[in-house]
Design a protein around this motif. Structure first.
Motif, mmCIF file in Angstrom:
data_model
loop_
_atom_site.group_PDB
_atom_site.id
_atom_site.type_symbol
_atom_site.label_atom_id
_atom_site.label_comp_id
_atom_site.label_asym_id
_atom_site.label_seq_id
_atom_site.Cartn_x
_atom_site.Cartn_y
_atom_site.Cartn_z
ATOM 1 N N SER A 162 -0.299 0.464 12.112
ATOM 2 C CA SER A 162 -1.348 -0.471 12.529
ATOM 3 C C SER A 162 -0.822 -1.619 13.387
ATOM 4 O O SER A 162 -1.584 -2.230 14.121
ATOM 5 C CB SER A 162 -2.103 -1.014 11.322
ATOM 6 N N LYS A 163 0.462 -1.905 13.342
ATOM 7 C CA LYS A 163 1.027 -2.975 14.165
ATOM 8 C C LYS A 163 1.721 -2.432 15.417
ATOM 9 O O LYS A 163 2.291 -3.190 16.198
ATOM 10 C CB LYS A 163 1.982 -3.812 13.341
ATOM 11 N N HIS A 164 1.663 -1.122 15.605
ATOM 12 C CA HIS A 164 2.243 -0.498 16.793
ATOM 13 C C HIS A 164 1.223 -0.475 17.923
ATOM 14 O O HIS A 164 0.023 -0.557 17.700
ATOM 15 C CB HIS A 164 2.687 0.938 16.475
ATOM 16 N N GLN A 165 1.711 -0.352 19.150
ATOM 17 C CA GLN A 165 0.828 -0.236 20.301
ATOM 18 C C GLN A 165 0.139 1.120 20.260
ATOM 19 O O GLN A 165 0.775 2.149 20.036
ATOM 20 C CB GLN A 165 1.621 -0.348 21.594
ATOM 21 N N ALA A 166 -1.181 1.111 20.486
ATOM 22 C CA ALA A 166 -1.945 2.359 20.469
ATOM 23 C C ALA A 166 -3.123 2.231 21.428
ATOM 24 O O ALA A 166 -3.655 1.148 21.630
ATOM 25 C CB ALA A 166 -2.443 2.664 19.057
ATOM 26 N N LEU A 167 -3.492 3.368 21.989
ATOM 27 C CA LEU A 167 -4.658 3.417 22.848
ATOM 28 C C LEU A 167 -5.524 4.584 22.408
ATOM 29 O O LEU A 167 -5.049 5.716 22.302
ATOM 30 C CB LEU A 167 -4.262 3.614 24.320
ATOM 31 N N MET A 168 -6.792 4.286 22.116
ATOM 32 C CA MET A 168 -7.763 5.319 21.742
ATOM 33 C C MET A 168 -8.564 5.700 22.984
ATOM 34 O O MET A 168 -9.024 4.823 23.716
ATOM 35 C CB MET A 168 -8.721 4.788 20.678
ATOM 36 N N VAL A 169 -8.715 7.000 23.184
ATOM 37 C CA VAL A 169 -9.518 7.509 24.296
ATOM 38 C C VAL A 169 -10.438 8.581 23.731
ATOM 39 O O VAL A 169 -9.979 9.634 23.298
ATOM 40 C CB VAL A 169 -8.646 8.086 25.426
ATOM 41 N N ALA A 170 -11.745 8.292 23.730
ATOM 42 C CA ALA A 170 -12.722 9.268 23.247
ATOM 43 C C ALA A 170 -13.233 10.072 24.429
ATOM 44 O O ALA A 170 -13.467 9.526 25.511
ATOM 45 C CB ALA A 170 -13.876 8.570 22.544
ATOM 46 N N HIS A 171 -13.388 11.361 24.210
ATOM 47 C CA HIS A 171 -13.886 12.250 25.257
ATOM 48 C C HIS A 171 -15.310 12.703 24.965
ATOM 49 O O HIS A 171 -15.712 12.790 23.811
ATOM 50 C CB HIS A 171 -12.986 13.481 25.373
ATOM 51 N N LYS A 172 -16.018 13.031 26.015
ATOM 52 C CA LYS A 172 -17.374 13.555 25.902
ATOM 53 C C LYS A 172 -17.477 14.925 26.572
ATOM 54 O O LYS A 172 -18.552 15.346 26.965
ATOM 55 C CB LYS A 172 -18.373 12.576 26.520
ATOM 56 N N ASP A 173 -16.343 15.612 26.690
ATOM 57 C CA ASP A 173 -16.302 16.888 27.393
ATOM 58 C C ASP A 173 -16.399 18.107 26.484
ATOM 59 O O ASP A 173 -16.232 19.234 26.931
ATOM 60 C CB ASP A 173 -15.038 16.980 28.251
ATOM 61 N N ARG A 174 -16.678 17.897 25.226
ATOM 62 C CA ARG A 174 -16.825 19.002 24.284
ATOM 63 C C ARG A 174 -18.097 18.794 23.469
ATOM 64 O O ARG A 174 -18.658 17.701 23.430
ATOM 65 C CB ARG A 174 -15.635 19.064 23.313
ATOM 66 N N GLU A 175 -18.514 19.828 22.774
ATOM 67 C CA GLU A 175 -19.712 19.736 21.930
ATOM 68 C C GLU A 175 -19.471 18.788 20.754
ATOM 69 O O GLU A 175 -20.377 18.119 20.282
ATOM 70 C CB GLU A 175 -20.077 21.131 21.408
ATOM 71 N N HIS A 176 -18.234 18.743 20.286
ATOM 72 C CA HIS A 176 -17.911 17.881 19.142
ATOM 73 C C HIS A 176 -17.272 16.585 19.627
ATOM 74 O O HIS A 176 -16.568 16.564 20.636
ATOM 75 C CB HIS A 176 -16.959 18.616 18.189
ATOM 76 N N ALA A 177 -17.547 15.514 18.897
ATOM 77 C CA ALA A 177 -16.921 14.225 19.192
ATOM 78 C C ALA A 177 -15.442 14.300 18.828
ATOM 79 O O ALA A 177 -15.068 14.912 17.832
ATOM 80 C CB ALA A 177 -17.605 13.120 18.385
ATOM 81 N N HIS A 178 -14.610 13.693 19.649
ATOM 82 C CA HIS A 178 -13.188 13.626 19.330
ATOM 83 C C HIS A 178 -12.554 12.430 20.028
ATOM 84 O O HIS A 178 -13.027 11.983 21.061
ATOM 85 C CB HIS A 178 -12.457 14.928 19.666
ATOM 86 N N VAL A 179 -11.512 11.930 19.402
ATOM 87 C CA VAL A 179 -10.802 10.775 19.935
ATOM 88 C C VAL A 179 -9.304 11.070 19.912
ATOM 89 O O VAL A 179 -8.779 11.616 18.940
ATOM 90 C CB VAL A 179 -11.136 9.480 19.155
ATOM 91 N N HIS A 180 -8.656 10.739 21.014
ATOM 92 C CA HIS A 180 -7.206 10.851 21.126
ATOM 93 C C HIS A 180 -6.616 9.467 20.897
ATOM 94 O O HIS A 180 -7.187 8.468 21.350
ATOM 95 C CB HIS A 180 -6.803 11.319 22.529
ATOM 96 N N VAL A 181 -5.476 9.420 20.224
ATOM 97 C CA VAL A 181 -4.796 8.147 20.006
ATOM 98 C C VAL A 181 -3.355 8.310 20.474
ATOM 99 O O VAL A 181 -2.603 9.124 19.942
ATOM 100 C CB VAL A 181 -4.838 7.707 18.527
ATOM 101 N N MET A 182 -3.004 7.549 21.501
ATOM 102 C CA MET A 182 -1.653 7.534 22.045
ATOM 103 C C MET A 182 -0.937 6.351 21.403
ATOM 104 O O MET A 182 -1.342 5.204 21.579
ATOM 105 C CB MET A 182 -1.732 7.382 23.570
ATOM 106 N N VAL A 183 0.126 6.638 20.641
ATOM 107 C CA VAL A 183 0.791 5.600 19.850
ATOM 108 C C VAL A 183 2.261 5.511 20.238
ATOM 109 O O VAL A 183 2.938 6.523 20.429
ATOM 110 C CB VAL A 183 0.699 5.917 18.336
ATOM 111 N N ASN A 184 2.752 4.288 20.316
ATOM 112 C CA ASN A 184 4.174 4.048 20.540
ATOM 113 C C ASN A 184 4.874 4.045 19.185
ATOM 114 O O ASN A 184 4.575 3.212 18.332
ATOM 115 C CB ASN A 184 4.369 2.698 21.237
ATOM 116 N N ARG A 185 5.792 4.969 18.976
ATOM 117 C CA ARG A 185 6.546 5.018 17.722
ATOM 118 C C ARG A 185 7.454 3.805 17.561
ATOM 119 O O ARG A 185 7.858 3.463 16.453
ATOM 120 C CB ARG A 185 7.392 6.291 17.654
ATOM 121 N N VAL A 186 7.799 3.138 18.663
ATOM 122 C CA VAL A 186 8.684 1.983 18.620
ATOM 123 C C VAL A 186 7.851 0.724 18.373
ATOM 124 O O VAL A 186 6.926 0.421 19.129
ATOM 125 C CB VAL A 186 9.481 1.841 19.937
ATOM 126 N N HIS A 187 8.182 0.008 17.306
ATOM 127 C CA HIS A 187 7.457 -1.217 16.956
ATOM 128 C C HIS A 187 7.679 -2.262 18.056
ATOM 129 O O HIS A 187 8.822 -2.481 18.481
ATOM 130 C CB HIS A 187 7.954 -1.755 15.603
#
Length: 177
Positions: A96-121
């Motif tokens: 929760s204290k790491h850098q992260a970016l959420m990107v939700a897509h609307k290109d599929r029938e189901h809702a989904h979200v990608h989360v790009m996270v930096n493993r380095v604090h």
């Protein structure tokens, strides 16, 4: 909900994929974005920022942690609910204290979200270890499914009454490669 995870070396290519797809031409796939510990929600700005932070640790060769959470196609979830689930998973993983970016897509029938996270604090430069991440993710997803009134999905580590638990693949990812 189901989740998939992967690791990588560079944030730029992942950010490009999240915005424009594999072909680089899928221009209308992003529903919304949300940054955590970044100061931006823009994937093009976030990727170099996160990469620079990851370089704080010369030992970490694979700083990218990519998490995808997919919802049942019958479940209508709001961006706030999707963020709640992603935040819960990040919290339970200790990210929760790491850098992260959420990107939700609307290109599929189901809702989904990608989360790009930096493993380095970003403050300590210490890398998070993903060992045993799957049980924590599945536990968080099951609890959020119940809390939000969403359909429970069987997983390798979770059985739903009346549904078969998926079998493990005959070959591991490494063996398939």
């Amino acid at each position: 909900m189901i989740a998939n995870t992967s690791s990588g070396k560079r944030f730029g290519p992942l950010a490009s994929y999240l915005v424009s797809g594999r072909s680089g031409t899928e221009t209308d796939r992003v529903a919304w974005t949300a940054g955590r510990n970044l100061g931006t929600d823009d994937p093009k700005l976030a990727a170099p920022l996160i990469q620079a932070t990851a370089r704080q640790s010369a030992l970490v060769q694979v700083p990218v942690y990519h998490l995808t959470v997919s919802f049942d196609h019958h479940d209508r979830v709001s961006p706030e609910q999707m963020q709640r689930v992603a935040d819960r998973v990040l919290h339970d993983l200790g990210l929760s204290k790491h850098q992260a970016l959420m990107v939700a897509h609307k290109d599929r029938e189901h809702a989904h979200v990608h989360v790009m996270v930096n493993r380095v604090h970003p403050d300590t430069g210490v890398a998070w270890e993903r060992w045993q991440d799957r049980p924590k993710i599945e536990r968080a997803l099951r609890e959020e499914e119940r809390a939000l009134g969403l359909r429970e999905v069987a997983g390798r580590l979770h059985h739903v009454d009346g549904k078969e638990t998926p079998e493990r693949a005959a070959l591991s990812l490494g063996e398939r490669r």
